[in-house]
Design a protein around this motif. Structure first.
Motif, mmCIF file in Angstrom:
data_model
loop_
_atom_site.group_PDB
_atom_site.id
_atom_site.type_symbol
_atom_site.label_atom_id
_atom_site.label_comp_id
_atom_site.label_asym_id
_atom_site.label_seq_id
_atom_site.Cartn_x
_atom_site.Cartn_y
_atom_site.Cartn_z
ATOM 1 N N ASN A 82 52.342 48.540 31.303
ATOM 2 C CA ASN A 82 52.753 47.522 32.159
ATOM 3 C C ASN A 82 51.522 46.966 32.655
ATOM 4 O OD1 ASN A 82 55.502 48.078 32.142
ATOM 5 N ND2 ASN A 82 55.549 49.303 34.014
ATOM 6 N N GLU A 83 51.495 45.458 32.642
ATOM 7 C CA GLU A 83 50.313 44.593 33.016
ATOM 8 C C GLU A 83 50.206 44.466 34.397
ATOM 9 O OE1 GLU A 83 47.469 43.870 31.780
ATOM 10 O OE2 GLU A 83 47.817 44.423 29.396
ATOM 11 N N PRO A 84 49.347 44.949 35.186
ATOM 12 C CA PRO A 84 49.453 44.202 36.423
ATOM 13 C C PRO A 84 49.214 42.813 36.710
ATOM 14 C CG PRO A 84 47.609 46.045 35.906
ATOM 15 C CD PRO A 84 48.159 45.740 34.912
ATOM 16 N N THR A 85 50.052 42.233 37.857
ATOM 17 C CA THR A 85 49.997 41.175 38.272
ATOM 18 C C THR A 85 48.798 40.517 38.966
ATOM 19 O OG1 THR A 85 52.411 41.011 38.368
ATOM 20 C CG2 THR A 85 51.363 39.180 39.119
ATOM 21 N N SER A 86 48.519 41.548 39.950
ATOM 22 C CA SER A 86 47.118 41.680 40.755
ATOM 23 C C SER A 86 46.802 42.983 41.045
ATOM 24 C CB SER A 86 47.316 40.705 41.915
ATOM 25 O OG SER A 86 48.167 41.276 42.692
ATOM 26 N N GLY A 87 45.507 42.966 41.374
ATOM 27 C CA GLY A 87 44.919 44.271 41.688
ATOM 28 C C GLY A 87 44.231 44.772 40.519
ATOM 29 N N LYS A 88 43.656 46.263 40.785
ATOM 30 C CA LYS A 88 42.799 46.470 39.854
ATOM 31 C C LYS A 88 43.066 48.270 39.503
ATOM 32 C CE LYS A 88 38.829 43.628 40.482
ATOM 33 N NZ LYS A 88 37.629 43.220 40.673
ATOM 34 N N VAL A 89 42.816 48.826 38.245
ATOM 35 C CA VAL A 89 43.072 50.044 37.973
ATOM 36 C C VAL A 89 41.627 50.692 37.337
ATOM 37 C CG1 VAL A 89 44.129 51.960 36.588
ATOM 38 C CG2 VAL A 89 45.295 49.950 37.542
ATOM 39 N N PHE A 90 40.852 51.519 38.032
ATOM 40 C CA PHE A 90 39.548 52.143 37.420
ATOM 41 C C PHE A 90 39.979 53.631 36.963
ATOM 42 C CE2 PHE A 90 38.446 49.184 40.812
ATOM 43 C CZ PHE A 90 37.517 48.412 40.387
ATOM 44 N N VAL A 91 39.285 53.685 35.571
ATOM 45 C CA VAL A 91 39.401 54.893 34.854
ATOM 46 C C VAL A 91 37.865 55.414 34.905
ATOM 47 C CG1 VAL A 91 40.118 56.447 33.073
ATOM 48 C CG2 VAL A 91 41.575 54.799 33.938
ATOM 49 N N ASN A 92 37.316 56.365 35.298
ATOM 50 C CA ASN A 92 36.002 56.795 35.418
ATOM 51 C C ASN A 92 35.125 55.757 35.754
ATOM 52 O OD1 ASN A 92 36.188 59.505 34.594
ATOM 53 N ND2 ASN A 92 36.705 58.695 32.312
ATOM 54 N N ASP A 93 35.400 54.926 36.752
ATOM 55 C CA ASP A 93 34.935 53.895 37.418
ATOM 56 C C ASP A 93 34.880 52.807 36.759
ATOM 57 O OD1 ASP A 93 34.042 55.197 39.767
ATOM 58 O OD2 ASP A 93 32.461 56.247 38.843
ATOM 59 N N GLU A 94 35.511 52.603 35.623
ATOM 60 C CA GLU A 94 35.627 51.428 34.710
ATOM 61 C C GLU A 94 36.730 50.611 35.133
ATOM 62 O OE1 GLU A 94 34.620 51.269 30.551
ATOM 63 O OE2 GLU A 94 33.382 53.192 30.695
ATOM 64 N N ASP A 95 36.838 49.308 35.376
ATOM 65 C CA ASP A 95 37.962 48.629 35.607
ATOM 66 C C ASP A 95 38.765 48.316 34.047
ATOM 67 O OD1 ASP A 95 40.103 46.788 36.346
ATOM 68 O OD2 ASP A 95 38.445 45.328 36.844
ATOM 69 N N ILE A 96 39.879 49.109 33.656
ATOM 70 C CA ILE A 96 40.590 48.780 32.631
ATOM 71 C C ILE A 96 41.381 47.554 32.678
ATOM 72 C CG2 ILE A 96 40.604 51.332 32.255
ATOM 73 C CD1 ILE A 96 43.721 51.179 32.601
ATOM 74 N N THR A 97 41.553 46.902 33.889
ATOM 75 C CA THR A 97 42.469 45.862 33.969
ATOM 76 C C THR A 97 41.706 44.499 33.314
ATOM 77 O OG1 THR A 97 41.816 45.362 36.071
ATOM 78 C CG2 THR A 97 43.768 46.326 35.800
ATOM 79 N N GLY A 98 40.472 44.778 33.040
ATOM 80 C CA GLY A 98 39.620 43.704 32.522
ATOM 81 C C GLY A 98 39.468 43.804 30.928
ATOM 82 N N LYS A 99 39.845 45.007 30.497
ATOM 83 C CA LYS A 99 39.548 45.352 29.013
ATOM 84 C C LYS A 99 40.282 44.454 28.047
ATOM 85 C CE LYS A 99 37.643 50.215 29.681
ATOM 86 N NZ LYS A 99 36.249 49.911 29.052
ATOM 87 N N ASN A 100 39.745 44.292 27.025
ATOM 88 C CA ASN A 100 40.737 43.737 26.004
ATOM 89 C C ASN A 100 41.674 44.804 24.967
ATOM 90 O OD1 ASN A 100 38.912 44.909 23.896
ATOM 91 N ND2 ASN A 100 37.631 43.273 23.798
ATOM 92 N N ASN A 101 42.458 44.074 24.233
ATOM 93 C CA ASN A 101 43.288 44.954 23.672
ATOM 94 C C ASN A 101 42.507 46.099 22.948
ATOM 95 O OD1 ASN A 101 45.405 43.646 24.591
ATOM 96 N ND2 ASN A 101 45.837 42.408 22.816
ATOM 97 N N LYS A 102 41.393 45.886 22.046
ATOM 98 C CA LYS A 102 40.907 46.674 21.337
ATOM 99 C C LYS A 102 40.284 47.953 22.387
ATOM 100 C CE LYS A 102 37.189 47.412 17.844
ATOM 101 N NZ LYS A 102 35.989 46.960 17.155
ATOM 102 N N GLU A 103 39.715 47.484 23.434
ATOM 103 C CA GLU A 103 38.860 48.741 24.312
ATOM 104 C C GLU A 103 39.967 49.219 25.012
ATOM 105 O OE1 GLU A 103 34.966 45.849 25.838
ATOM 106 O OE2 GLU A 103 36.911 45.380 26.635
ATOM 107 N N LEU A 104 41.086 48.480 25.338
ATOM 108 C CA LEU A 104 42.257 49.309 25.879
ATOM 109 C C LEU A 104 42.991 50.597 25.054
ATOM 110 C CD1 LEU A 104 44.282 49.695 28.483
ATOM 111 C CD2 LEU A 104 45.495 47.897 27.388
ATOM 112 N N LEU A 105 43.010 49.938 23.513
ATOM 113 C CA LEU A 105 43.486 51.010 22.814
ATOM 114 C C LEU A 105 42.734 52.241 22.870
ATOM 115 C CD1 LEU A 105 45.713 51.441 20.625
ATOM 116 C CD2 LEU A 105 44.413 50.294 18.920
#
Length: 413
Positions: A82-105
């Motif tokens: 699910n894509e956040p409308t606003s706000g951020k999610v960090f995994v190991n201090d990395e903001d995954i809400t800013g990752k492109n599809n390849k990075e997210l995969l």
């Protein structure tokens, strides 16, 4: 939860809006409009409303609520299903809400694995092939992926079933295959969306027990979704309770039961069997009046009893190591005999408990002695005492038969 552990997942002001007028809905949300009002004005649904929390490495983190509370929506934000409308999610201090599809995969393939309520097994693939499926998608060669899948199947107790088809397995065994498939990827974070809710009660309990055993060994970071409070209490290091997309409270089971943050949470947990949750650490009186062995003789002990209005006191040494209890009648007699210490009148054969012991485990102890229950650490240092009265008061939250029995035990001592 051990706050010294690394923060594995962090959520900041996470909001999800479903509908076309997301910006207008967010504006209304910031202005304090309710979920129902926003729906009426914009035809948008607030799925998650400004969620904030941290999950520590190795933590078993349970998100729970009734249907429509937003729990599964929140879970699926953690890997951006699910894509956040606003706000951020960090995994190991990395903001995954800013990752492109390849990075997210890559995050999904290497850092997070998901176990669903519906097992999602491929019906014409063997158990081994199903367990290796995620690794196959990742592009690993057959020998490597089957070795990892076999190891995962061994962990979940499916050794010997490798060549069976899913239809030949029970529901619980099929869920184990799904769990093995997630574990085969060796994820840092395991996301489990109502993974056991489709199982029969007995099989569900067995899977819960097995998951706890696996967690003791593997120490994964687990985010587990459930609508079952008993399941949440059994599994979770900490529990999130949600309502209408809002986090009502986060805490340990004991935190939530003893200090509900809202009327909703209070109503939600009121029927829980508190005996199995409330611990000595919650009930104990810290820093009780004590008799110091050798330093305080019978006269000193008697003076402390009269000053505090307490007829039974714990005896400790100068370093707070616990010896037992002394009772006022025996202290008076010892003082009359002018004995130099209280050594001869210490009741040493008394139960002691750690802070983690529950009320349910302490209740049988009050019928054995007239004393309070001493709460000690691993070095036998006194941390506090749990009085029989406090246990009986806690027992008034249970059924009438238990109350009568406890009162009779106390009165007969």
């Amino acid at each position: 939860m051990d706050k010294t552990r690394k923060v594995k997942v962090k959520v900041e002001d996470l909001t999800i809006v479903f509908g076309k007028q997301k910006k207008q809905a967010l504006k209304l949300l910031d202005e304090g409009f309710s979920k129902k009002e926003i729906l009426e004005k914009t035809a948008c649904t607030i799925g998650i409303n400004k969620a904030n929390f941290e999950i520590h490495e190795g933590e078993f983190f349970v998100i729970m609520g009734l249907s429509g509370s937003g729990k599964s929506t929140l879970l699926r934000c953690l890997n951006r299903l699910n894509e956040p409308t606003s706000g951020k999610v960090f995994v190991n201090d990395e903001d995954i809400t800013g990752k492109n599809n390849k990075e997210l995969l890559e995050v999904r393939r290497t850092e997070m694995s998901m176990v669903f309520q519906k097992f999602g097994l491929l019906p014409h693939h063997t158990v081994l092939s199903n367990a290796a499926f995620g690794l196959e998608i990742r592009g690993e060669d057959k020998e490597s992926r089957e070795a990892k899948a076999q190891k995962a199947l061994d962990i979940v107790g499916l050794n010997g079933f490798e060549q069976q088809l899913p239809a030949q397995l029970s529901g619980g065994m099929q869920q184990r295959v799904g769990l093995a498939r997630a574990l085969a990827n060796d994820p840092e974070v395991l996301l489990m969306d109502e993974a056991f809710s489709a199982l029969d009660p007995l099989i569900k309990a067995e899977m819960q027990d097995q998951l706890l055993e696996l967690q003791d060994t593997l120490q994964k970071t687990i985010v587990f979704i459930t609508h079952d409070l008993d399941e949440a209490i059994k599994l979770g290091d900490r529990i999130v309770i949600m309502k209408d997309g809002v986090i009502e409270q986060i805490g340990t089971a004991e935190d939530i039961l003893t200090n509900p943050a809202s009327d909703y949470v209070k109503a939600f947990v009121e029927k829980v069997d508190r005996k199995a949750i409330i611990t000595a650490g919650s009930l104990m009186f810290e820093k009780p009046t004590v008799v110091r062995f050798k330093k305080d003789g019978p006269e000193g002990a008697l003076r402390k009893m009269r000053a505090s209005g307490i007829d039974i006191l714990p005896v400790v040494d100068l370093h707070d190591h616990f010896f037992g209890f002394v009772h006022i009648n025996e202290v008076i007699q010892s003082a009359k005999r002018k004995e130099p210490t209280v050594e001869a009148i210490i009741h040493a054969n008394v139960p002691t408990v750690s802070k983690e012991v529950t009320v349910e485990e302490m209740l049988p102890l009050i019928s054995e002695v007239r004393s309070p229950i001493a709460v000690v650490n691993e070095h036998n240092r006194l941390l506090g005492i749990v009085t029989q009265t406090s246990l009986i008061i806690e027992a008034t939250k249970y059924n009438e038969e238990e109350i009568i029995e406890l009162k009779e035990q106390a009165n007969n001592q």
